[in-house]
Design an enzyme around this catalytic site. Structure first.
Site, short mmCIF file in Angstrom:
data_model
loop_
_atom_site.label_atom_id
_atom_site.label_comp_id
_atom_site.label_asym_id
_atom_site.label_seq_id
_atom_site.Cartn_x
_atom_site.Cartn_y
_atom_site.Cartn_z
N GLY A 225 6.82 16.57 5.64
CA GLY A 225 6.02 15.49 5.13
C GLY A 225 6.03 15.03 3.72
CE LYS A 226 9.73 12.87 -1.33
NZ LYS A 226 10.97 13.07 -1.64
NE ARG A 228 0.50 5.29 -2.44
CZ ARG A 228 -0.20 4.65 -1.59
NH1 ARG A 228 -1.51 4.86 -1.62
NH2 ARG A 228 0.36 3.47 -1.18
CE1 TYR A 229 1.80 15.89 0.78
CE2 TYR A 229 0.94 13.65 1.55
CZ TYR A 229 1.88 14.82 1.88
OH TYR A 229 2.48 14.79 3.06
CD GLU A 231 9.30 17.04 -1.52
OE1 GLU A 231 9.69 16.37 -1.95
OE2 GLU A 231 9.33 18.41 -1.51
CG ASP A 346 -8.17 11.04 1.86
OD1 ASP A 346 -8.32 9.78 2.78
OD2 ASP A 346 -7.21 11.33 1.33
C1 C9U Z 1 1.50 15.31 6.00
C2 C9U Z 1 0.44 15.80 6.22
N1 C9U Z 1 -0.05 17.28 6.19
C3 C9U Z 1 0.53 17.83 7.25
C4 C9U Z 1 0.08 19.44 6.99
C5 C9U Z 1 -0.41 19.13 5.79
N2 C9U Z 1 -0.69 17.83 5.28
C6 C9U Z 1 -0.92 20.46 4.94
C7 C9U Z 1 -2.30 20.16 4.31
N3 C9U Z 1 -2.46 21.12 3.51
C8 C9U Z 1 -2.03 22.20 3.26
C9 C9U Z 1 -0.71 22.39 3.83
C10 C9U Z 1 -0.31 21.49 4.41
C11 C9U Z 1 0.35 20.44 7.92
N4 C9U Z 1 1.57 20.18 8.73
C12 C9U Z 1 1.58 21.25 9.67
N5 C9U Z 1 2.62 20.97 10.50
C13 C9U Z 1 3.29 20.03 10.87
C14 C9U Z 1 4.37 20.15 11.96
C15 C9U Z 1 5.34 19.04 12.12
C16 C9U Z 1 4.97 17.83 11.35
C17 C9U Z 1 4.05 17.77 10.43
C18 C9U Z 1 3.16 18.73 10.06
N6 C9U Z 1 6.00 16.81 11.64
C19 C9U Z 1 6.08 15.39 11.06
C20 C9U Z 1 6.64 14.16 11.88
N7 C9U Z 1 7.96 14.73 11.99
C21 C9U Z 1 8.03 15.99 12.68
C22 C9U Z 1 7.27 17.30 11.90
N8 C9U Z 1 0.83 22.35 9.74
C23 C9U Z 1 0.03 22.39 8.81
C24 C9U Z 1 -0.27 21.70 7.85
#
Ligand code: C9U
Length: 517
Positions: A225-226, A228-229, A231, A346
């Site tokens: 993920g990417k 404004r905050y 990555e 948020d």
């Molecule tokens: C982008 C938003 N976000 C996702 C996660 C977090 N933010 C985060 C927040 N605080 C601390 C750490 C992380 C997050 N994401 C996951 N898993 C995840 C798995 C697959 C995807 C996204 C997130 N996909 C996105 C679309 N494309 C395929 C993969 N687990 C924990 C936190």
């Protein structure tokens, strides 16, 4: 001194043949070059110097000694150069004037040739080297200062961001380090670490010392993920998947706040993203702020809804888990291991993660505000960041939110929650039919709407996402529609509370016994 034989010629004769004739009985031989500004030509002379008096006139007294038997005199001037020597026919060349700035005559063809050409060349090299030296010194000083500043910043962040109150209470297997009691993690798995952090009552996250070395032990695998905050990456820690949020350094305040919220309060809950630790690392001399949490492979609720339509049971379960997470945040827990009430500020489907197909957890506490009833303390951390405009409550958009009253922030959260409920409910299969996923107000405002776009639709025109006709045919959907309408009311104080919504959801599930949530 023996009388010598010298070459002799004058002016233009010298130019055609510098050795035209010779003279005898010389005390010294001489040759001169003179710049004539009137004629703008060089004039040449050669001949015999009869005595010391003429030597002084023509050659001056400046002596260059070539060897014991060979002495020369030269006189240099910007328009006149002379050369005097004391060997037979030694005046077989003319001293040069270059650009009228010649410093001296050459003494002899092979030796002591400090000509203007080489002088200018040497000076040029000296200037270049001096310039390079100055530039290198300036760069060196800048790099040194930046590194020093960077180091200071890193240690400041480590002190302010990590050394808050996340110090182990006490434990049998503790080691003492830098004044902090820490528990050795050893080869613990992620599950053991989470269990330990709950049972030991240490609050969220790993012991502090382990947090501080966490980044070094993590291998970042893929960017997931990417925004404004910054990555978000999937990483590996002790052969488990973990998620790493890497903040842009301009969003240092959000990292600070999130670290503080996770570290200082008992935030461990089934429906709150599980925190492992925070770390400040250096990458190419750039400060990197990391927040490390559990990893959920299904990604965010937003990702999930985009891909998957839901059945009613799944939808209710998802909604129930989100509301439970927000209720835990909004609730103050009194006592030693308690927590203040927290408002998120948020709430949106991208900040909710899918733990499994029926269960979600809330993430991103970079904007959170806390409130402790006993002290009456409202803690709104300084941050330039604002919530996501699409999900902003009308009172945020028209700037009437009472920023000194904690309840106002909770009510604004409930408005955003109602929009998330709408996103989930809209994606539910009703009689085998379902809608594509859409963001709230997809049909009213453009992508990345401005503050004014949202203000017009939500606050001035008081529009809300539309409900589908067929909700009326299903009792569960009908009741959920009522919950949404009451929760996005323009009047903040008439909105439902998280507790009220949770109770209603349980009632809905109980009534529909076949759902068994
Ligand atoms: C982008 C938003 N976000 C996702 C996660 C977090 N933010 C985060 C927040 N605080 C601390 C750490 C992380 C997050 N994401 C996951 N898993 C995840 C798995 C697959 C995807 C996204 C997130 N996909 C996105 C679309 N494309 C395929 C993969 N687990 C924990 C936190």
């Amino acid at each position: 001194m023996a009388a010598m034989k010298c070459f002799e010629c004058q002016y233009e004769l010298c130019e055609t043949d510098p050795n035209v004739k010779t003279c005898d009985n010389a005390f010294l031989c001489y040759s001169t070059t003179t710049w004539s500004p009137l004629k703008r030509i060089y004039e040449y002379n050669k001949g015999c110097i009869p005595d010391r008096h003429h030597q002084q006139l023509i050659c001056g007294t400046k002596l260059s000694k070539i060897n014991d038997t060979h002495h020369v005199f030269y006189r240099s001037h910007t328009t006149y150069n002379s050369y005097c020597c004391q060997q037979d026919l030694c005046n077989d060349w003319f001293p040069k004037i270059i650009d009228n700035t010649s410093k001296t005559a050459s003494v002899n063809n092979e030796i002591v040739n400090e000509s203007a050409e080489s002088g200018v060349g040497v000076m040029f090299v000296v200037y270049i080297m001096a310039a390079i030296f100055i530039i290198m010194t300036v760069i060196g000083v800048i790099v040194f200062r930046l590194r020093k500043k960077h180091k200071q910043k890193m240690s400041h962040l480590l002190r302010t961001g990590l050394s808050t109150t996340n110090v182990e209470k006490s434990s049998n297997d503790c080691t003492y380090n830098e004044g902090l009691r820490v528990t050795a993690a050893g080869d613990s798995t992620l599950r053991e670490v989470f269990e330990h952090s709950v049972t030991s009552g240490s609050g969220s996250g790993l012991p502090l010392l382990i947090q501080r070395t966490l980044a070094k032990q993590i291998h970042l695998e893929e960017c997931i993920g990417k925004g404004r905050y910054g990555e978000v990456w999937r990483g590996i820690w002790q052969s488990d998947n973990i998620a790493v949020k890497i903040f842009y350094s301009r969003d240092e305040m959000s990292w600070n706040r999130e670290t503080e919220i996770y570290s200082t309060v008992m935030l461990r809950h089934e429906n709150i993203l599980a925190f492992l630790g925070s770390d400040v690392t250096s990458y190419n001399s750039c400060t990197q702020l990391w927040l490390i949490t559990a990893y959920h492979e299904l990604g965010s609720l937003y990702d999930f809804l985009n891909e998957t339509p839901l059945d009613i049971k799944q939808m209710l379960s998802i909604i129930h888990s989100i509301v439970s997470g927000i209720l835990h945040l909004h609730t103050e827990i009194f006592g030693g291991l308690g927590k203040p009430a927290i408002a998120h500020r948020d709430i949106k489907s991208k900040n909710i993660l899918m733990k499994d197909t029926y269960n979600c957890c809330i993430a991103d506490f970079g904007l959170a505000v806390t409130h402790t009833q006993t002290t009456g303390k409202l803690d709104v951390a300084e941050n330039h960041r604002v919530g996501t405009k699409r999900y902003m409550a009308p009172e945020v958009l028209n700037q009437t939110l009472k920023s000194d009253i904690f309840e106002s922030y909770k009510m604004a959260d409930i408005y955003s929650l109602a929009l998330v409920l709408w996103e989930v409910v809209r994606r539910t299969r009703i009689d085998g039919c379902f809608e594509d996923y859409c963001v709230p107000y997809y049909n009213c405002v453009p992508n990345d709407p401005s503050f004014d776009d949202m203000k017009k639709i939500v606050s001035i025109d008081q529009q809300r996402p539309e409900m589908q006709e067929n909700y009326k045919s299903n009792n569960v959907l009908l009741q959920l529609e009522k919950i949404m309408r009451e929760s996005w009311s323009p009047n903040p104080s008439s909105r439902l509370t998280a507790l009220r919504i949770k109770k209603s959801l349980l009632k809905i599930s109980d009534e529909d016994t076949s759902l068994n949530v």
